[in-house]
Design a protein around this motif. Structure first.
Motif, PDB file in Angstrom:
ATOM      1  N   UNK A  87     -39.891   1.093   1.868  1.00 20.23           N
ATOM      2  CA  UNK A  87     -40.183   1.615   3.213  1.00 20.23           C
ATOM      3  C   UNK A  87     -38.909   1.774   4.025  1.00 20.23           C
ATOM      4  N   UNK A  88     -38.075   0.756   3.911  1.00 16.54           N
ATOM      5  CA  UNK A  88     -36.832   0.758   4.684  1.00 16.54           C
ATOM      6  C   UNK A  88     -35.941   1.930   4.269  1.00 16.54           C
ATOM      7  N   UNK A  89     -35.798   2.089   2.980  1.00 12.72           N
ATOM      8  CA  UNK A  89     -34.960   3.177   2.485  1.00 12.72           C
ATOM      9  C   UNK A  89     -35.530   4.526   2.908  1.00 12.72           C
ATOM     10  N   UNK A  90     -36.828   4.674   2.741  1.00 13.67           N
ATOM     11  CA  UNK A  90     -37.464   5.941   3.118  1.00 13.67           C
ATOM     12  C   UNK A  90     -37.296   6.226   4.598  1.00 13.67           C
ATOM     13  N   UNK A  91     -37.502   5.204   5.376  1.00 14.66           N
ATOM     14  CA  UNK A  91     -37.432   5.405   6.818  1.00 14.66           C
ATOM     15  C   UNK A  91     -36.016   5.764   7.247  1.00 14.66           C
ATOM     16  N   UNK A  92     -35.072   5.016   6.743  1.00 15.25           N
ATOM     17  CA  UNK A  92     -33.664   5.288   7.066  1.00 15.25           C
ATOM     18  C   UNK A  92     -33.289   6.703   6.658  1.00 15.25           C
ATOM     19  N   UNK A  93     -33.674   7.066   5.445  1.00 12.14           N
ATOM     20  CA  UNK A  93     -33.374   8.415   4.950  1.00 12.14           C
ATOM     21  C   UNK A  93     -33.954   9.477   5.869  1.00 12.14           C
ATOM     22  N   UNK A  94     -35.165   9.245   6.324  1.00 13.55           N
ATOM     23  CA  UNK A  94     -35.800  10.250   7.186  1.00 13.55           C
ATOM     24  C   UNK A  94     -35.036  10.401   8.498  1.00 13.55           C
ATOM     25  N   UNK A  95     -34.538   9.285   9.007  1.00 14.78           N
ATOM     26  CA  UNK A  95     -33.779   9.361  10.261  1.00 14.78           C
ATOM     27  C   UNK A  95     -32.533  10.213  10.104  1.00 14.78           C
ATOM     28  N   UNK A 148     -36.985   4.863  17.212  1.00 20.89           N
ATOM     29  CA  UNK A 148     -36.698   4.907  15.786  1.00 20.89           C
ATOM     30  C   UNK A 148     -35.860   3.703  15.361  1.00 20.89           C
ATOM     31  N   UNK A 149     -34.827   3.429  16.141  1.00 18.45           N
ATOM     32  CA  UNK A 149     -33.938   2.326  15.776  1.00 18.45           C
ATOM     33  C   UNK A 149     -34.661   0.991  15.884  1.00 18.45           C
ATOM     34  N   UNK A 150     -35.492   0.862  16.900  1.00 18.06           N
ATOM     35  CA  UNK A 150     -36.226  -0.400  17.022  1.00 18.06           C
ATOM     36  C   UNK A 150     -37.182  -0.586  15.849  1.00 18.06           C
ATOM     37  N   UNK A 151     -37.783   0.498  15.430  1.00 21.33           N
ATOM     38  CA  UNK A 151     -38.656   0.436  14.252  1.00 21.33           C
ATOM     39  C   UNK A 151     -37.848   0.035  13.021  1.00 21.33           C
ATOM     40  N   UNK A 152     -36.690   0.643  12.904  1.00 22.47           N
ATOM     41  CA  UNK A 152     -35.807   0.340  11.779  1.00 22.47           C
ATOM     42  C   UNK A 152     -35.437  -1.141  11.762  1.00 22.47           C
ATOM     43  N   UNK A 153     -35.077  -1.658  12.905  1.00 21.33           N
ATOM     44  CA  UNK A 153     -34.677  -3.060  12.973  1.00 21.33           C
ATOM     45  C   UNK A 153     -35.847  -3.979  12.634  1.00 21.33           C
ATOM     46  N   UNK A 154     -37.038  -3.587  13.072  1.00 21.24           N
ATOM     47  CA  UNK A 154     -38.212  -4.414  12.756  1.00 21.24           C
ATOM     48  C   UNK A 154     -38.456  -4.445  11.257  1.00 21.24           C
ATOM     49  N   UNK A 155     -38.310  -3.302  10.632  1.00 20.62           N
ATOM     50  CA  UNK A 155     -38.460  -3.231   9.179  1.00 20.62           C
ATOM     51  C   UNK A 155     -37.454  -4.135   8.487  1.00 20.62           C
ATOM     52  N   UNK A 156     -36.232  -4.098   8.983  1.00 23.56           N
ATOM     53  CA  UNK A 156     -35.187  -4.936   8.395  1.00 23.56           C
ATOM     54  C   UNK A 156     -35.529  -6.406   8.543  1.00 23.56           C
ATOM     55  N   UNK A 157     -36.059  -6.745   9.701  1.00 27.75           N
ATOM     56  CA  UNK A 157     -36.422  -8.145   9.921  1.00 27.75           C
ATOM     57  C   UNK A 157     -37.545  -8.581   8.995  1.00 27.75           C
ATOM     58  N   UNK A 158     -38.490  -7.696   8.803  1.00 26.16           N
ATOM     59  CA  UNK A 158     -39.606  -8.012   7.902  1.00 26.16           C
ATOM     60  C   UNK A 158     -39.088  -8.249   6.490  1.00 26.16           C
ATOM     61  N   UNK A 185     -36.030  -9.099   5.637  1.00 24.50           N
ATOM     62  CA  UNK A 185     -35.267 -10.348   5.658  1.00 24.50           C
ATOM     63  C   UNK A 185     -36.179 -11.540   5.507  1.00 24.50           C
ATOM     64  N   UNK A 186     -37.247 -11.498   6.278  1.00 25.68           N
ATOM     65  CA  UNK A 186     -38.190 -12.609   6.246  1.00 25.68           C
ATOM     66  C   UNK A 186     -38.820 -12.738   4.870  1.00 25.68           C
ATOM     67  N   UNK A 187     -39.112 -11.594   4.278  1.00 28.78           N
ATOM     68  CA  UNK A 187     -39.768 -11.623   2.973  1.00 28.78           C
ATOM     69  C   UNK A 187     -38.817 -12.022   1.864  1.00 28.78           C
ATOM     70  N   UNK A 188     -37.533 -11.875   2.131  1.00 28.53           N
ATOM     71  CA  UNK A 188     -36.640 -12.072   0.987  1.00 28.53           C
ATOM     72  C   UNK A 188     -35.296 -12.683   1.313  1.00 28.53           C
ATOM     73  N   UNK A 189     -34.744 -12.376   2.447  1.00 29.68           N
ATOM     74  CA  UNK A 189     -33.482 -13.011   2.775  1.00 29.68           C
ATOM     75  C   UNK A 189     -32.275 -12.134   2.633  1.00 29.68           C
TER      76      UNK A 189
END
Lengths: 151, 228
Positions: A10-18, A130-140, A142-146
């Motif tokens: 999701x993160x990669x896709x979202x970033x790419x779309x931006x 968009x950026x706030x969404x991106x950061x939230x994805x990153x946090x998710x 991080x939380x899931x994996x580190x």
């Protein structure tokens, strides 16, 4: 597919779309490259400064364009700053509107300036979302994996 | 915390007034960055630190002059050990522009040896020329990238240190290489000194302003006549 892989995707896709949609350009990638274990929040920090700065400038622009006699140089000065900071973080679409905006300032075109102000507010709020969404994805993730996938 | 002139080897930052100081290890390049934009200051600071430079970032030409001890007031007693190896400044700033700062530095007998690099979002040939004429070492079109900083660092290192390794575990003492306090820093590498290429195309609407990362940056004109 586990949640980590899913989130990564999701993160990669979202970033790419931006990038594809022109919200962000290579300068944003530059900032990502400056982030590491010693500075793990660098991008968020810079972008937060950009948000604060932009909001201040947009308010100044509201004031400046609300005057009876427009001081175009003052307007231009604010737009110049906004153009600079958006360029520094790679907020391409905001930067582009600023360029047009400055042309209208130089031409002393009030209508053009007012339209640009609307447009730049619009683009700013888009990229902020968009950026706030991106950061939230990153946090998710991080939380899931580190760790965040590097590009 | 460092006191009494003893410079700690650990990197700590210490805020004095509005300056953010890091103790200087003499082998490392100490850069004074000047920019009125908070966003840009943060970015340039990071770019420089990640390139192993010590950084002092200030928000105006006036503060830069204060830091350099040039403001006419009783000055840098506390700043004696913090020699500046490079000044990198934004061009467009309220109050004193980067160009004016450049002039003041180059007019000063004590400071004119310090290389000054100008940054600007406008890729205007006339502006670039003006700066180079006034003795600027280089001109970087914003937004500044890692490759820009690397390029600066490369020629400063080569120039002052004559190739000696000073990063990593075996930090050599300055006496083994040329001492930056005595050698003029603005001698640039052997590619032809007065290459007067005109600058690159000005395309203000492009997202990638030209700052090529090789030695033949079109915005660089190597002037050997800095200090007379």
């Amino acid at each position: 597919m586990d949640s980590v892989t899913q989130l990564q995707g999701q993160l990669v896709d979202y970033t790419t779309s931006l990038f594809n949609e022109g919200y962000l350009n290579d300068q944003y990638t530059q900032l990502q490259q400056l982030q590491d274990e010693s500075n793990p929040d660098f991008v968020v920090e810079v972008v937060s400064l950009f948000f604060e700065d932009s909001e201040r400038l947009l308010n100044e622009l509201d004031r400046a364009l609300d005057q009876q006699s427009l001081d175009f140089r003052r307007v231009d000065s604010h737009v110049h700053q906004l153009k600079g900071s958006s360029s520094s973080i790679g907020a391409q679409r905001v930067q582009n509107v600023c360029i047009v905006f400055r042309n209208f300032c130089e031409a002393q075109n009030v209508e053009g300036c007012l339209q640009c102000l609307q447009q730049v507010r619009h683009e700013y709020s888009l990229v902020k979302n968009k950026l706030e969404t991106l950061f939230k994805l990153e946090q998710k993730l991080l939380a899931a994996r580190g760790s965040i996938p590097t590009q | 915390m460092a006191r009494n002139g003893f410079v700690s080897r650990r990197r700590m930052s210490e805020k004095i007034d509005d300056f953010d100081l890091s103790p200087v290890e003499s082998q490392d390049v100490h850069v004074l960055a000047v920019d009125d934009s908070l966003v840009d200051r943060k970015v340039i600071e990071r770019l420089l630190r990640i390139s192993s430079c010590k950084v002092t970032a200030v928000d105006s030409g006036r503060r830069a002059l204060q830091f350099l001890g040039l403001d006419g007031e009783k000055s840098s007693a506390g700043f004696d050990g913090l020699k500046v190896d490079l000044i990198i400044t934004d061009y467009c700033m309220p109050g004193m522009t980067g160009y004016e700062l450049l002039k003041k530095v180059k007019e000063s007998s004590t400071l004119r040896e310090i290389p000054v690099v100008i940054m600007s979002s406008e890729n205007v040939l006339a502006r670039i020329d003006r700066c180079l004429e006034e003795g600027a070492e280089d001109f970087i079109v914003k937004p500044v990238k890692l490759s820009d900083v690397k390029r600066l660092k490369d020629y400063m290192m080569r120039d002052d240190r004559e190739g000696s390794q000073n990063k990593g575990i075996n930090k050599r003492k300055l006496s083994e290489s040329s001492d930056p306090t005595s050698s003029p820093p603005s001698i640039l590498p052997s590619s032809s000194p007065s290459q007067s290429q005109s600058s690159s195309s000005s395309s203000p609407s492009s997202s990638e302003p030209s700052s090529p990362n090789s030695l033949d940056s079109p915005t660089r004109r190597l002037k050997m006549t800095n200090s007379v």
